[in-house]
Scaffold this motif. Structure first.
Motif, PDB file in Angstrom:
ATOM      1  N   ARG A  86       1.243  -1.217  -0.160  1.00  0.00           N
ATOM      2  CA  ARG A  86       0.024   0.487   0.023  1.00  0.00           C
ATOM      3  C   ARG A  86       0.506   1.246   0.291  1.00  0.00           C
ATOM      4  N   THR A  87       0.417   2.549  -1.181  1.00  0.00           N
ATOM      5  CA  THR A  87       1.856   3.150  -0.977  1.00  0.00           C
ATOM      6  C   THR A  87       1.240   5.208  -0.672  1.00  0.00           C
ATOM      7  N   LEU A 146       9.226   0.811   9.896  1.00  0.00           N
ATOM      8  CA  LEU A 146       9.530  -0.439   9.505  1.00  0.00           C
ATOM      9  C   LEU A 146      11.107  -0.009   9.093  1.00  0.00           C
ATOM     10  N   ALA A 147      11.085   0.849   8.354  1.00  0.00           N
ATOM     11  CA  ALA A 147      12.581   0.991   7.730  1.00  0.00           C
ATOM     12  C   ALA A 147      12.059   2.315   6.962  1.00  0.00           C
ATOM     13  N   LEU A 148      13.785   2.643   6.842  1.00  0.00           N
ATOM     14  CA  LEU A 148      13.969   4.001   6.329  1.00  0.00           C
ATOM     15  C   LEU A 148      14.371   3.621   4.586  1.00  0.00           C
ATOM     16  N   VAL A 188      -2.882   3.904   9.943  1.00  0.00           N
ATOM     17  CA  VAL A 188      -1.792   2.732   9.226  1.00  0.00           C
ATOM     18  C   VAL A 188      -0.881   2.878  11.381  1.00  0.00           C
ATOM     19  N   GLU A 189      -0.302   1.640  11.543  1.00  0.00           N
ATOM     20  CA  GLU A 189       0.274   1.820  13.146  1.00  0.00           C
ATOM     21  C   GLU A 189       1.961   1.903  12.669  1.00  0.00           C
ATOM     22  N   ARG A 190       2.385   1.629  11.369  1.00  0.00           N
ATOM     23  CA  ARG A 190       3.824   1.511  11.149  1.00  0.00           C
ATOM     24  C   ARG A 190       3.609   1.383   9.890  1.00  0.00           C
ATOM     25  N   ALA A 191       4.937   1.610   9.096  1.00  0.00           N
ATOM     26  CA  ALA A 191       5.161   1.930   7.884  1.00  0.00           C
ATOM     27  C   ALA A 191       6.360   2.132   6.885  1.00  0.00           C
ATOM     28  N   VAL A 192       6.788   1.926   6.503  1.00  0.00           N
ATOM     29  CA  VAL A 192       8.460   2.386   5.845  1.00  0.00           C
ATOM     30  C   VAL A 192       8.347   3.799   5.329  1.00  0.00           C
ATOM     31  N   LEU A 193       8.764   3.992   5.166  1.00  0.00           N
ATOM     32  CA  LEU A 193       9.178   5.657   4.724  1.00  0.00           C
ATOM     33  C   LEU A 193       9.805   6.059   4.104  1.00  0.00           C
ATOM     34  N   VAL A 194       9.375   6.591   3.059  1.00  0.00           N
ATOM     35  CA  VAL A 194      10.365   6.516   1.763  1.00  0.00           C
ATOM     36  C   VAL A 194      11.021   8.487   1.086  1.00  0.00           C
TER      37      VAL A 194
END
Length: 254
Positions: free
Chosen positions: A26-27, A90-92, A63-69
């Protein structure tokens, strides 16, 4: 969660998003204050404030946790969000940005500090002409940045750069990013100290990886979307960056 850079907007990630949707993610893309369709807030822009907005968007989306780009300015906003709320990240994945946990050398820092007041004096039409040329290697990326920059006021442009300088000036070296981090740099990106600082960051911290995107400048994800897209999912599949895929959906938050 994709966060764009200065003089840009959420559409900058349009060539990249389909790769992630196809992979099952999901983006979410959004406009920073004073950019794109978010016309308000640009004159009091700050990196901590934008990071708080980012976390509030995650709350609003459930959204509780996400990857941040994050690209450039968006990379600093994403880092600040991860420092503030590491349990939410979750990650960067950072494109064209340096560390907010490692102080830069004295001379580059002095140049940065001088650049903020100087930017107030430089004719903004000159800045708007030079930034797209300096930041890109392809005509498509250049045209995109020129178009996106039309929606950013001169005041927002000055305040956004000042916010980056302020964030770097107040780095606390005792802090650490405690999430897996991918630092990407366009092969031809000559912006600031990115070319030297990014690999040093990866060398000094075990959770940080470094990747060069071939044939690309500072706006690497527009110069080479496929190359950027290959690097990020490969990193997210790494055991150090365990990320559960979600039902495919593309959400644009303005």
């Amino acid at each position: 969660m994709f966060t764009h850079g200065t003089m840009d907007a959420h559409e900058t990630f349009d060539p990249l998003v389909p790769f992630f949707v196809d992979a099952g993610y999901r983006t979410v893309t959004w406009d920073l204050p004073g950019h794109g369709a978010s016309s308000s807030g640009g004159l009091d822009f700050s990196v901590p404030g934008a990071a708080a907005d980012l976390l509030a968007l995650l709350d609003g989306l459930g959204v509780e946790r996400a990857v941040l780009v994050g690209h450039s300015l968006g990379g600093y906003v994403s880092q600040k969000a991860a420092i503030r709320a590491p349990g939410r990240v979750l990650a960067l994945a950072l494109i064209g940005a340096t560390s907010l946990t490692l102080k830069p050398p004295v001379l580059p820092m002095a140049v940065m500090r001088l650049s903020a007041p100087l930017l107030r004096l430089v004719p903004k039409r000159l800045v708007r002409r030079r930034v797209p040329v300096h930041s890109t290697c392809s005509s498509g990326a250049r045209d995109h940045l020129r178009q996106a920059g039309r929606h950013v006021s001169d005041g927002t442009l000055v305040h956004a750069w000042g916010a980056v300088v302020d964030a770097v000036r107040h780095i606390d070296p005792r802090r650490r990013l405690r999430v897996p981090t991918l630092v990407c740099r366009g092969e031809h990106d000559t912006t600031g100290i990115i070319a030297t600082a990014a690999p040093d960051w990866a060398r000094l911290h075990r959770l940080v990886r470094y990747h060069v995107i071939p044939g690309a400048g500072h706006l690497a994800h527009r110069d080479n979307p496929a190359g950027t897209a290959r690097a990020l999912p490969a990193f997210l599949r790494d055991p150090r960056a365990v990320v559960q895929t979600r039902r495919p959906a593309h959400t644009v938050v303005l």
